[in-house]
Design a protein around this motif. Structure first.
Motif, PDB file in Angstrom:
ATOM      1  N   GLY A  90       0.824  -1.210   0.000  1.00 18.19           N
ATOM      2  CA  GLY A  90       0.000   0.000   0.000  1.00 18.19           C
ATOM      3  C   GLY A  90       0.848   1.245   0.000  1.00 18.19           C
ATOM      4  O   GLY A  90       2.087   1.185   0.063  1.00 18.19           O
ATOM      5  N   ALA A  91       0.178   2.384  -0.065  1.00 19.78           N
ATOM      6  CA  ALA A  91       0.916   3.642  -0.189  1.00 19.78           C
ATOM      7  C   ALA A  91       0.131   4.786   0.428  1.00 19.78           C
ATOM      8  O   ALA A  91      -1.081   4.694   0.665  1.00 19.78           O
ATOM      9  CB  ALA A  91       1.198   3.939  -1.655  1.00 19.78           C
ATOM     10  N   TRP A  92       0.852   5.877   0.656  1.00 19.16           N
ATOM     11  CA  TRP A  92       0.296   7.112   1.209  1.00 19.16           C
ATOM     12  C   TRP A  92       0.539   8.248   0.236  1.00 19.16           C
ATOM     13  O   TRP A  92       1.493   8.220  -0.534  1.00 19.16           O
ATOM     14  CB  TRP A  92       0.931   7.421   2.561  1.00 19.16           C
ATOM     15  CG  TRP A  92       0.758   6.299   3.537  1.00 19.16           C
ATOM     16  CD1 TRP A  92       1.652   5.299   3.788  1.00 19.16           C
ATOM     17  CD2 TRP A  92      -0.385   6.021   4.342  1.00 19.16           C
ATOM     18  NE1 TRP A  92       1.136   4.424   4.714  1.00 19.16           N
ATOM     19  CE2 TRP A  92      -0.119   4.846   5.075  1.00 19.16           C
ATOM     20  CE3 TRP A  92      -1.616   6.659   4.534  1.00 19.16           C
ATOM     21  CZ2 TRP A  92      -1.026   4.292   5.974  1.00 19.16           C
ATOM     22  CZ3 TRP A  92      -2.526   6.120   5.426  1.00 19.16           C
ATOM     23  CH2 TRP A  92      -2.235   4.947   6.121  1.00 19.16           C
ATOM     24  N   TYR A  93      -0.332   9.239   0.286  1.00 12.84           N
ATOM     25  CA  TYR A  93      -0.225  10.316  -0.697  1.00 12.84           C
ATOM     26  C   TYR A  93       0.864  11.327  -0.379  1.00 12.84           C
ATOM     27  O   TYR A  93       1.198  12.163  -1.220  1.00 12.84           O
ATOM     28  CB  TYR A  93      -1.565  11.002  -0.898  1.00 12.84           C
ATOM     29  CG  TYR A  93      -2.062  11.965   0.163  1.00 12.84           C
ATOM     30  CD1 TYR A  93      -2.928  13.004  -0.197  1.00 12.84           C
ATOM     31  CD2 TYR A  93      -1.735  11.848   1.508  1.00 12.84           C
ATOM     32  CE1 TYR A  93      -3.430  13.895   0.749  1.00 12.84           C
ATOM     33  CE2 TYR A  93      -2.230  12.723   2.452  1.00 12.84           C
ATOM     34  CZ  TYR A  93      -3.073  13.750   2.068  1.00 12.84           C
ATOM     35  OH  TYR A  93      -3.560  14.630   3.015  1.00 12.84           O
ATOM     36  N   THR A  94       1.451  11.247   0.798  1.00 12.37           N
ATOM     37  CA  THR A  94       2.531  12.145   1.159  1.00 12.37           C
ATOM     38  C   THR A  94       3.308  11.554   2.324  1.00 12.37           C
ATOM     39  O   THR A  94       2.941  10.506   2.862  1.00 12.37           O
ATOM     40  CB  THR A  94       1.980  13.541   1.540  1.00 12.37           C
ATOM     41  OG1 THR A  94       3.063  14.460   1.688  1.00 12.37           O
ATOM     42  CG2 THR A  94       1.187  13.496   2.844  1.00 12.37           C
ATOM     43  N   ALA A  95       4.385  12.218   2.699  1.00  8.59           N
ATOM     44  CA  ALA A  95       5.134  11.850   3.899  1.00  8.59           C
ATOM     45  C   ALA A  95       4.510  12.565   5.100  1.00  8.59           C
ATOM     46  O   ALA A  95       3.784  13.555   4.935  1.00  8.59           O
ATOM     47  CB  ALA A  95       6.600  12.256   3.744  1.00  8.59           C
ATOM     48  N   PRO A  96       4.771  12.082   6.321  1.00  6.90           N
ATOM     49  CA  PRO A  96       4.120  12.686   7.492  1.00  6.90           C
ATOM     50  C   PRO A  96       4.797  13.954   8.007  1.00  6.90           C
ATOM     51  O   PRO A  96       4.428  14.446   9.063  1.00  6.90           O
ATOM     52  CB  PRO A  96       4.205  11.575   8.541  1.00  6.90           C
ATOM     53  CG  PRO A  96       5.411  10.797   8.177  1.00  6.90           C
ATOM     54  CD  PRO A  96       5.484  10.841   6.683  1.00  6.90           C
ATOM     55  N   TYR A  97       5.762  14.487   7.260  1.00 10.75           N
ATOM     56  CA  TYR A  97       6.502  15.657   7.730  1.00 10.75           C
ATOM     57  C   TYR A  97       6.767  16.654   6.608  1.00 10.75           C
ATOM     58  O   TYR A  97       6.776  16.296   5.437  1.00 10.75           O
ATOM     59  CB  TYR A  97       7.908  15.282   8.254  1.00 10.75           C
ATOM     60  CG  TYR A  97       8.056  14.038   9.046  1.00 10.75           C
ATOM     61  CD1 TYR A  97       7.780  14.026  10.412  1.00 10.75           C
ATOM     62  CD2 TYR A  97       8.520  12.871   8.460  1.00 10.75           C
ATOM     63  CE1 TYR A  97       7.961  12.874  11.164  1.00 10.75           C
ATOM     64  CE2 TYR A  97       8.697  11.715   9.198  1.00 10.75           C
ATOM     65  CZ  TYR A  97       8.415  11.721  10.553  1.00 10.75           C
ATOM     66  OH  TYR A  97       8.597  10.588  11.281  1.00 10.75           O
ATOM     67  N   GLY A  98       7.082  17.887   7.031  1.00 10.83           N
ATOM     68  CA  GLY A  98       7.841  18.815   6.214  1.00 10.83           C
ATOM     69  C   GLY A  98       9.252  18.762   6.774  1.00 10.83           C
ATOM     70  O   GLY A  98       9.470  19.075   7.940  1.00 10.83           O
ATOM     71  N   ILE A  99      10.237  18.352   5.973  1.00 13.63           N
ATOM     72  CA  ILE A  99      11.523  17.935   6.539  1.00 13.63           C
ATOM     73  C   ILE A  99      12.689  18.290   5.615  1.00 13.63           C
ATOM     74  O   ILE A  99      12.549  18.250   4.400  1.00 13.63           O
ATOM     75  CB  ILE A  99      11.495  16.402   6.802  1.00 13.63           C
ATOM     76  CG1 ILE A  99      12.840  15.902   7.311  1.00 13.63           C
ATOM     77  CG2 ILE A  99      11.105  15.634   5.557  1.00 13.63           C
ATOM     78  CD1 ILE A  99      13.110  16.318   8.703  1.00 13.63           C
TER      79      ILE A  99
END
Length: 422
Positions: free
Chosen positions: A146-155
């Protein structure tokens, strides 16, 4: 769905860049056994002195609910040996750019074990490539992909004097994230597994919270189940923000130090390139995406017209709630140094040949006009003096879906029923 067997199993993070290194440190600080892997050509730089220094999580870590995790983390293993990284791991997080997916997946697939859950972020067609390669390589392991539409941070990874350090500066933590499995029938297992990833702590902590915006709109924090992985790819707002923002503000970027007399290292698309005229283009770009999602009968995250018209765009409400927006009149120094600093950047070299090109191809397949998206591909290609779409390997044929009818594609996305080419 009970995925509690993952609780005490190691987590493998593949990719030693900003997202991978940060997620590894975040999970390790929470007490998980973490193995961090990168390709040999990158590991020497990305893992320099990591056994001695550990990974430092720093930064403002803005979040609507104030969630933070700081400190120096020591991972159990930082290696360029993929077999050592993934053996016995319950969750495998792929935090690498799309250009590296195929090579990583070809090495990973023979090492898979039953019960493992693969999380790709952001997807950038990675789920399609992964399942295609599993078929080609004859892999029948019972894994969730599976996948997510973004990462959980601004990094950003901190660099000092040209040296890549082991400090990860987390500017923001999102409180909502959208994900889906391929096939969608695996969503119960995929979404349940996410609660065993401490890097999603701000999201888990906010699960079930509802914020009411000034306009009366409900904003739901926590994990959001997407409607097929095409939803996840369309909901990734990087192409709609990055490409028009970089292409149309290119003169500011290229003149930043010479004509404008600014420090080149301080340039930021959001701080210096964002403006109402570009936001109009981004909003029209999004309307084309909405038309695509409707024609394909898949989902799409909610982005309103007005969400584009601030320095924080729609990203702001993911981190700081539905009413957070920094006006154009404000000199928002938190963004300084975000880049991009030239056109040879993932804002163009990934978001055009993968994200924009996918949408353009789907538009032709479903007879949905995409003139704004197509114009961005043309302008970016002209500026870089190469055909970013024509040279792209991310064709629908490469993803193994071009030959499918609408009903066949739906069956594949939702049930995993793959129709071979005739």
């Amino acid at each position: 769905m009970d995925m509690s067997y993952l609780k005490d199993m190691p987590i493998a993070v593949l990719g030693g860049g900003a997202v991978g290194k940060t997620m590894a440190a975040d999970c390790a600080l929470a007490g998980k056994e973490v193995r961090l892997w990168d390709q040999p050509r990158f590991a020497k730089t990305n893992f320099l002195n990591i056994e001695k220094t550990g990974i430092t999580l720093s930064g403002n870590q803005f979040s609507f609910f104030g969630y933070q995790r700081r400190g120096i983390a020591h991972v159990a293993l930082a290696t360029d040996d993929l077999a050592k990284a993934v053996k016995g791991a319950g969750i495998i997080i792929v935090a690498a750019v799309a250009l590296g997916h195929e090579a990583i997946f070809r090495e990973l697939i023979p090492l898979l074990e039953d019960g493992q859950v693969i999380h790709i972020l952001p997807d950038n067609c990675g789920t399609f490539v992964f399942r295609k390669l599993m078929r080609e390589m004859g892999c029948t392991k019972d894994v969730v992909v599976g996948a997510w539409y973004t990462a959980p941070y601004g990094i950003r990874v901190v660099r000092r004097g040209g040296v890549v350090t082991n400090e990860c500066k987390v500017e923001d933590r999102i409180t909502t994230i959208r994900g889906c499995a391929l096939p969608m029938k695996d969503n119960d297992r995929f979404m349940a597994s996410a609660y065993y990833i401490p890097a999603f702590g701000a999201i888990i902590d906010a699960e079930g919270e509802v914020t009411i915006s000034k306009k009366g709109e409900e904003f739901h924090h926590g994990f959001v189940e997407g409607n097929t992985v095409l939803d996840i790819n369309l909901s990734n707002v990087n192409p709609v923000i990055h490409v028009p923002g970089t292409v149309l503000a290119v003169s500011t970027m290229q003149n930043f130090d010479t004509v404008l007399g600014q420090n080149k290292a301080n340039y930021s698309l959001y701080a210096f390139g964002a403006c109402p005229a570009i936001a109009e283009v981004q909003a029209k770009f999004w309307e084309e995406e909405k038309a695509l999602a409707k024609a394909m009968e898949v989902g799409l995250c909610t982005v309103n017209y007005e969400d584009f018209f601030s320095r924080t765009t729609m990203y702001g409400k993911e981190y700081m709630g539905p009413d957070f927006a920094v006006p154009y009149e404000e000199n928002y120094q938190n963004f300084w140094g975000d880049g991009p600093f030239d056109l040879e950047n993932r804002y163009i070299t990934e978001d055009v040949p993968v994200g924009c090109y996918l949408m353009s191809q789907l538009g032709k397949k479903y007879n949905v006009p995409t003139p704004i998206i197509d114009s961005m591909i043309l302008l970016a290609s002209t500026m870089l003096k190469r055909d970013l779409a024509g040279d792209s390997k991310w064709t629908l044929d490469y993803l193994d879906i071009d030959h499918m009818t609408h009903d066949q594609l739906q069956a594949y996305l939702r049930e995993g029923t793959y129709t071979p080419k005739a």
